[in-house]
Design an enzyme around this catalytic site. Sequence first.
Site, PDB file in Angstrom:
ATOM      1  N   SER A 242       3.411  -1.965  10.366  1.00  0.00           N
ATOM      2  CA  SER A 242       4.868  -1.991  10.585  1.00  0.00           C
ATOM      3  C   SER A 242       5.505  -3.334  10.230  1.00  0.00           C
ATOM      4  O   SER A 242       6.447  -3.780  10.895  1.00  0.00           O
ATOM      5  CB  SER A 242       5.203  -1.588  12.026  1.00  0.00           C
ATOM      6  OG  SER A 242       4.797  -0.240  12.259  1.00  0.00           O
TER       7      SER A 242
ATOM      8  N   GLY B 166       2.404   2.406  10.673  1.00  0.00           N
ATOM      9  CA  GLY B 166       3.330   3.522  10.498  1.00  0.00           C
ATOM     10  C   GLY B 166       4.044   3.938  11.777  1.00  0.00           C
ATOM     11  O   GLY B 166       4.669   4.992  11.826  1.00  0.00           O
TER      12      GLY B 166
ATOM     13  N   LYS C  47       0.225   4.265  -0.325  1.00  0.00           N
ATOM     14  CA  LYS C  47      -0.381   5.482   0.239  1.00  0.00           C
ATOM     15  C   LYS C  47      -0.071   6.676  -0.687  1.00  0.00           C
ATOM     16  O   LYS C  47       0.049   6.492  -1.885  1.00  0.00           O
ATOM     17  CB  LYS C  47       0.091   5.700   1.679  1.00  0.00           C
ATOM     18  CG  LYS C  47      -0.108   4.438   2.523  1.00  0.00           C
ATOM     19  CD  LYS C  47       0.050   4.644   3.993  1.00  0.00           C
ATOM     20  CE  LYS C  47      -0.168   3.303   4.696  1.00  0.00           C
ATOM     21  NZ  LYS C  47      -0.124   3.407   6.153  1.00  0.00           N
TER      22      LYS C  47
ATOM     23  N   GLU D 232      -5.309  -4.960  10.627  1.00  0.00           N
ATOM     24  CA  GLU D 232      -4.332  -3.882  10.790  1.00  0.00           C
ATOM     25  C   GLU D 232      -4.608  -3.127  12.087  1.00  0.00           C
ATOM     26  O   GLU D 232      -5.422  -2.184  12.092  1.00  0.00           O
ATOM     27  CB  GLU D 232      -4.418  -2.910   9.606  1.00  0.00           C
ATOM     28  CG  GLU D 232      -4.038  -3.530   8.279  1.00  0.00           C
ATOM     29  CD  GLU D 232      -3.479  -2.481   7.325  1.00  0.00           C
ATOM     30  OE1 GLU D 232      -2.379  -2.700   6.811  1.00  0.00           O
ATOM     31  OE2 GLU D 232      -4.128  -1.444   7.124  1.00  0.00           O
TER      32      GLU D 232
ATOM     33  N   ASN E 259       0.873  -1.177   0.000  1.00  0.00           N
ATOM     34  CA  ASN E 259       0.000   0.000   0.000  1.00  0.00           C
ATOM     35  C   ASN E 259       0.913   1.230   0.000  1.00  0.00           C
ATOM     36  O   ASN E 259       1.469   1.589   1.031  1.00  0.00           O
ATOM     37  CB  ASN E 259      -0.893  -0.040   1.253  1.00  0.00           C
ATOM     38  CG  ASN E 259      -1.709   1.233   1.411  1.00  0.00           C
ATOM     39  OD1 ASN E 259      -1.767   2.074   0.510  1.00  0.00           O
ATOM     40  ND2 ASN E 259      -2.338   1.381   2.568  1.00  0.00           N
TER      41      ASN E 259
ATOM     42  N   GLU F 161      -6.938   4.611   7.850  1.00  0.00           N
ATOM     43  CA  GLU F 161      -6.752   6.038   7.532  1.00  0.00           C
ATOM     44  C   GLU F 161      -8.006   6.600   6.866  1.00  0.00           C
ATOM     45  O   GLU F 161      -8.388   7.749   7.102  1.00  0.00           O
ATOM     46  CB  GLU F 161      -5.498   6.217   6.655  1.00  0.00           C
ATOM     47  CG  GLU F 161      -4.225   6.049   7.487  1.00  0.00           C
ATOM     48  CD  GLU F 161      -3.012   5.559   6.720  1.00  0.00           C
ATOM     49  OE1 GLU F 161      -2.983   5.652   5.489  1.00  0.00           O
ATOM     50  OE2 GLU F 161      -2.083   5.055   7.394  1.00  0.00           O
TER      51      GLU F 161
ATOM     52  N   HIS G 252      -9.605   0.905   4.989  1.00  0.00           N
ATOM     53  CA  HIS G 252      -8.313   1.177   5.632  1.00  0.00           C
ATOM     54  C   HIS G 252      -8.537   2.153   6.790  1.00  0.00           C
ATOM     55  O   HIS G 252      -9.347   3.072   6.684  1.00  0.00           O
ATOM     56  CB  HIS G 252      -7.316   1.760   4.622  1.00  0.00           C
ATOM     57  CG  HIS G 252      -5.925   1.823   5.177  1.00  0.00           C
ATOM     58  ND1 HIS G 252      -5.524   2.824   6.024  1.00  0.00           N
ATOM     59  CD2 HIS G 252      -4.864   0.998   5.028  1.00  0.00           C
ATOM     60  CE1 HIS G 252      -4.261   2.600   6.380  1.00  0.00           C
ATOM     61  NE2 HIS G 252      -3.838   1.509   5.795  1.00  0.00           N
TER      62      HIS G 252
END
Length: 251
Positions: A213, A174, A12, A168, A10, A98, A96
């Site tokens: 991560s 991150g 991003k 996730e 991904n 985010e 996701h």
Amino acid sequence: MSRRPLVAGNWKMHGTRAENAALLDALLHGQEAYATADVLVCPPFVYLWEAARILKSANIALGGQTVCAESIGAFTGEVSASMLKDVGCQYAIVGHSERRALYKEDDALVARKFVATQSQGLTPILCVGETLDEREGSRTFDVIARQLHAVLDVTGIAAFAKAVVAYEPVWAIGTGKNATAEQAQEVHAFIRAELHKRDATIAASVRILYGGSVKAANAREIFAMADVDGGLVGGASLKADEFLKICAAAA
Ligand code: PGA
């Protein structure tokens, strides 16, 4: 039940045309790393078409990082599942964290995006995961169940025969602080058990990816767990050598 591993990158909102071309070229030259795993990259929308041209018929699949729940019309800025298909995508990430947190996508919208993705024959990668607060408040399983059932209740279990789930944990994305292999396995097993309540065969075959991560240094240990079928990789998917090592760990 042996499930073919899948490693998804991904990207991003990263990359330029030149950087993408170099990254894809390096991945194409490292194919021996993923001979027995499926590999997928999800560049930003504007680069999908060019990525598809670079990948041509190579065995690296392409996916959207999100997708619009609507199929066509006055939805400024959005990209439909049929557009993703038209430019060569086989997958789309939905839900996701985010998107959920920054763009206020709720469970109902995620379910609609899942349906829109499948309506075009694309495979949705449904992301679920708890925040640190939720984990520390012992609400992890409640949150995962809610996110999963919000989709299952709309689509039915049959839809999961052609879907991927990604666990996730938000606190691991991150942050450099990955879930331990045992923490990942515990939630993956829970997800599979929830699916099993509705259909044992589909539950046994659905691929459940871990994301948060993932890097070369921890991938092998996490991917070795019984219910972990690969990874959804953010930061580490932007470096070819690192991503190829992660692919090799899954293969
Ligand atoms: P990360 O991101 O690997 O950079 O933690 C994972 C993701 O958001 O899919």
